[in-house]
Design a protein around this motif. Sequence first.
Motif, mmCIF file in Angstrom:
data_model
loop_
_atom_site.group_PDB
_atom_site.id
_atom_site.type_symbol
_atom_site.label_atom_id
_atom_site.label_comp_id
_atom_site.label_asym_id
_atom_site.label_seq_id
_atom_site.Cartn_x
_atom_site.Cartn_y
_atom_site.Cartn_z
ATOM 1 N N LYS A 7 7.841 8.191 -9.832
ATOM 2 C CA LYS A 7 7.837 7.081 -8.884
ATOM 3 C C LYS A 7 8.652 6.042 -9.549
ATOM 4 O O LYS A 7 8.530 5.442 -10.678
ATOM 5 C CB LYS A 7 6.126 6.693 -9.026
ATOM 6 C CG LYS A 7 5.403 7.920 -8.229
ATOM 7 C CD LYS A 7 4.202 6.970 -8.121
ATOM 8 C CE LYS A 7 3.008 8.134 -7.319
ATOM 9 N NZ LYS A 7 1.725 7.729 -6.958
ATOM 10 N N HIS A 8 9.463 5.675 -8.737
ATOM 11 C CA HIS A 8 10.526 4.506 -9.124
ATOM 12 C C HIS A 8 11.117 4.063 -7.837
ATOM 13 O O HIS A 8 11.870 4.660 -7.205
ATOM 14 C CB HIS A 8 11.460 4.987 -10.074
ATOM 15 C CG HIS A 8 12.655 3.914 -10.526
ATOM 16 N ND1 HIS A 8 12.284 3.278 -11.318
ATOM 17 C CD2 HIS A 8 13.759 4.001 -10.087
ATOM 18 C CE1 HIS A 8 13.310 2.465 -11.592
ATOM 19 N NE2 HIS A 8 14.290 2.946 -10.823
ATOM 20 N N GLY A 9 11.065 2.826 -7.503
ATOM 21 C CA GLY A 9 11.558 2.239 -6.243
ATOM 22 C C GLY A 9 11.289 2.885 -4.907
ATOM 23 O O GLY A 9 10.541 3.624 -4.880
ATOM 24 N N ARG A 10 12.214 2.949 -4.241
ATOM 25 C CA ARG A 10 12.055 3.604 -2.781
ATOM 26 C C ARG A 10 12.075 5.038 -2.602
ATOM 27 O O ARG A 10 11.567 5.856 -2.076
ATOM 28 C CB ARG A 10 12.941 2.800 -1.661
ATOM 29 C CG ARG A 10 12.637 3.397 -0.158
ATOM 30 C CD ARG A 10 11.200 2.845 0.244
ATOM 31 N NE ARG A 10 10.803 3.565 1.528
ATOM 32 C CZ ARG A 10 10.542 4.707 1.772
ATOM 33 N NH1 ARG A 10 10.264 5.700 0.764
ATOM 34 N NH2 ARG A 10 10.124 4.979 2.903
ATOM 35 N N ASP A 11 12.992 5.580 -3.622
ATOM 36 C CA ASP A 11 13.410 7.197 -3.445
ATOM 37 C C ASP A 11 13.088 7.934 -4.841
ATOM 38 O O ASP A 11 13.729 8.971 -4.775
ATOM 39 C CB ASP A 11 14.713 7.369 -2.890
ATOM 40 C CG ASP A 11 15.053 6.608 -1.604
ATOM 41 O OD1 ASP A 11 14.433 7.427 -0.649
ATOM 42 O OD2 ASP A 11 15.828 5.898 -1.230
ATOM 43 N N THR A 33 18.706 10.209 -7.352
ATOM 44 C CA THR A 33 17.736 10.440 -6.776
ATOM 45 C C THR A 33 17.949 12.034 -6.309
ATOM 46 O O THR A 33 19.062 12.562 -6.291
ATOM 47 C CB THR A 33 17.450 9.917 -5.310
ATOM 48 O OG1 THR A 33 18.691 9.838 -4.612
ATOM 49 C CG2 THR A 33 17.300 8.429 -5.726
ATOM 50 N N LEU A 34 16.671 12.917 -5.593
ATOM 51 C CA LEU A 34 17.146 14.199 -5.484
ATOM 52 C C LEU A 34 18.013 14.044 -4.097
ATOM 53 O O LEU A 34 18.982 15.000 -4.038
ATOM 54 C CB LEU A 34 15.688 14.811 -5.175
ATOM 55 C CG LEU A 34 15.831 16.385 -4.716
ATOM 56 C CD1 LEU A 34 16.511 17.198 -5.511
ATOM 57 C CD2 LEU A 34 14.313 16.557 -4.410
ATOM 58 N N GLN A 35 17.808 13.246 -3.284
ATOM 59 C CA GLN A 35 18.864 13.157 -1.979
ATOM 60 C C GLN A 35 20.257 13.280 -2.422
ATOM 61 O O GLN A 35 20.892 13.917 -1.818
ATOM 62 C CB GLN A 35 18.309 12.020 -1.082
ATOM 63 C CG GLN A 35 19.003 12.117 0.141
ATOM 64 C CD GLN A 35 18.922 13.379 0.987
ATOM 65 O OE1 GLN A 35 17.680 13.532 1.536
ATOM 66 N NE2 GLN A 35 20.105 13.909 1.581
ATOM 67 N N ALA A 36 20.485 12.188 -3.340
ATOM 68 C CA ALA A 36 21.769 12.254 -3.856
ATOM 69 C C ALA A 36 22.207 13.416 -4.352
ATOM 70 O O ALA A 36 23.559 13.792 -4.278
ATOM 71 C CB ALA A 36 21.966 10.917 -4.809
#
Length: 335
Positions: A7-11, A33-36
């Motif tokens: 948990k950290h920020g929005r993503d 992030t995982l999306q990145a």
Amino acid sequence: MKLASLKHGRDGKLIVVSDDLAWYADAGHIAPTLQAALDDWGRAEPALRNLAIDLEHGAIPRERFHEHDAAAPLPRAYQWADGSAYVNHVALVRQARGAAMPDSFWHDPLMYQGGSDGFLGPRDAIPLKDEAWGCDLEAEIVVVTGEVPLGASREQALAAILLVGLTNDVSLRNLIPGELAKGFGFFQSKPASAFSPVFVTPDALGDWWQGGKLHRTLMVDVNGTPFGRAQAGEDMTFDFGTLVAHAAKTRRLGAGTIIGSGTVSNRDSDGGPGKPIADGGVGYSCLAEVRTVETIRDGKPATGFLKAGDTVRIWAEDDHHRSIFGAIEQTVAAG
């Protein structure tokens, strides 16, 4: 390889987690992030895999992994589409609603577009404003894809699956009939879903991942009591290759698309509806299904839907009874 997001920020903040789920290493120098990471998988995947190897050998700094610190691996996604691969479940739930079961359901997958702008973490509460809405759990398998071309074949779709995990696809059963009667699909009846603490690459699952199916027992406890022990690799009419290809029939899928299996459901050995665990069956992955079986057997359901204070636990184990994806453990919270 096992990936998670703290948990950290929005993503969230991307981390690599050890096979035994005991340790993690920060992966921020590879992708924030995982999306990145998914957006640049060709570069990020080898670097993440090397980090995972170093973590297993204790060759790099590491921290204790606590599942309650985890967000959903993808705290939000560009796309979340849920199928219904276990047609036995569809048949039973439609029977409970008094709805006919078209023959096409056995060869053309059902799928709906879910809300993907915010997912619950594996230890986040299930918010429930009104118990009359009929809150239900739905234990499912999910996959995350890379880029999938428009009109992809099943084989192309299977090759595009990068990660596998679990979800609790929460449903508000008493809102569903009214929404579906409008002929425009789910919306209010499908609030935020929760995901397992880690997602796992298919190769790390070995023989448990075959033919686009996860061949493990999906374990579900409700209020600390065994409720479901369904075999995820059995009675799955549509494998994930078929589901992903179905989603890509008229659109390309972007990296980070999440596709769900729908509620995991097994028939009984005699071909009829599954039996409760207490009666020697494998139980259920949602309350709607046991309520349907009770209605068929007794004329009315005896099991209620979830209420404030009720707990749900969803997980899968390896051959040594160790958790593979971590556990989704949620409590229903009023308001």
